[in-house]
Scaffold this motif. Structure first.
Motif, PDB file in Angstrom:
ATOM      1  N   LYS A  49       0.837  -1.210   0.000  1.00 58.43           N
ATOM      2  CA  LYS A  49       0.000   0.000   0.000  1.00 58.43           C
ATOM      3  C   LYS A  49       0.869   1.256   0.000  1.00 58.43           C
ATOM      4  CE  LYS A  49      -3.966  -2.224   2.017  1.00 58.43           C
ATOM      5  NZ  LYS A  49      -4.414  -2.835   3.241  1.00 58.43           N
ATOM      6  N   GLU A  52       2.034   1.751  -3.440  1.00 62.34           N
ATOM      7  CA  GLU A  52       0.930   2.227  -4.277  1.00 62.34           C
ATOM      8  C   GLU A  52       0.762   3.744  -4.117  1.00 62.34           C
ATOM      9  OE1 GLU A  52      -3.607   0.798  -5.217  1.00 62.34           O
ATOM     10  OE2 GLU A  52      -2.956   0.765  -3.131  1.00 62.34           O
ATOM     11  N   ARG A  53       0.890   4.257  -2.900  1.00 66.58           N
ATOM     12  CA  ARG A  53       0.790   5.709  -2.675  1.00 66.58           C
ATOM     13  C   ARG A  53       1.900   6.446  -3.403  1.00 66.58           C
ATOM     14  NH1 ARG A  53      -0.456   3.974   2.629  1.00 66.58           N
ATOM     15  NH2 ARG A  53       1.645   4.435   3.332  1.00 66.58           N
ATOM     16  N   GLU A  54       3.089   5.875  -3.425  1.00 64.68           N
ATOM     17  CA  GLU A  54       4.222   6.502  -4.134  1.00 64.68           C
ATOM     18  C   GLU A  54       3.985   6.530  -5.638  1.00 64.68           C
ATOM     19  OE1 GLU A  54       8.019   4.878  -3.090  1.00 64.68           O
ATOM     20  OE2 GLU A  54       7.651   5.137  -0.952  1.00 64.68           O
ATOM     21  N   ILE A  55       3.372   5.497  -6.183  1.00 65.91           N
ATOM     22  CA  ILE A  55       3.094   5.429  -7.621  1.00 65.91           C
ATOM     23  C   ILE A  55       2.122   6.547  -8.007  1.00 65.91           C
ATOM     24  CG2 ILE A  55       1.936   4.079  -9.411  1.00 65.91           C
ATOM     25  CD1 ILE A  55       2.992   1.551  -7.981  1.00 65.91           C
ATOM     26  N   LYS A  56       1.152   6.837  -7.165  1.00 71.79           N
ATOM     27  CA  LYS A  56       0.110   7.805  -7.479  1.00 71.79           C
ATOM     28  C   LYS A  56       0.582   9.257  -7.383  1.00 71.79           C
ATOM     29  CE  LYS A  56      -3.698   4.784  -6.323  1.00 71.79           C
ATOM     30  NZ  LYS A  56      -4.839   4.511  -5.480  1.00 71.79           N
ATOM     31  N   LYS A  57       1.796   9.497  -6.890  1.00 70.06           N
ATOM     32  CA  LYS A  57       2.310  10.876  -6.748  1.00 70.06           C
ATOM     33  C   LYS A  57       2.573  11.499  -8.083  1.00 70.06           C
ATOM     34  CE  LYS A  57       4.313  10.568  -2.188  1.00 70.06           C
ATOM     35  NZ  LYS A  57       5.506  10.658  -1.403  1.00 70.06           N
TER      36      LYS A  57
END
Length: 57
Positions: A49, A52-57
Motif C-alpha cells: 500500500k 501504491e501511494r508513491e506510484i500515485k504521486k
C-alpha cells in the motif's frame, strides 16, 4: 456441504506468491512484525500500500 472453508472475509486473498529475501530483509520484517504486533502478511500488505501511494504521486 459448503466448498468454502475458513472464516468469511471482506478481503479475500486468493493469490499466493513465494519470494527469496536476504537475512537482513528477514530480520527487518520480523522486527517490524514484532513491533507492530502483526503477521508477515499484514506487514507485506502495508508495504504494498505504501508503494501504491508513491506510484500515485
Amino acid at each position: 456441504m459448503s466448498p468454502r472453508t475458513g472464516r468469511p472475509t471482506n478481503n479475500p486473498r486468493p493469490n499466493k506468491i513465494s519470494i527469496r529475501i536476504s537475512n537482513d530483509d528477514k530480520k527487518t520484517i520480523d522486527s517490524y512484525c514484532e513491533q507492530e504486533n502483526i503477521n508477515m502478511t499484514e506487514a507485506i500488505s502495508r508495504g504494498i500500500k505504501k508503494l501504491e501511494r508513491e506510484i500515485k504521486k
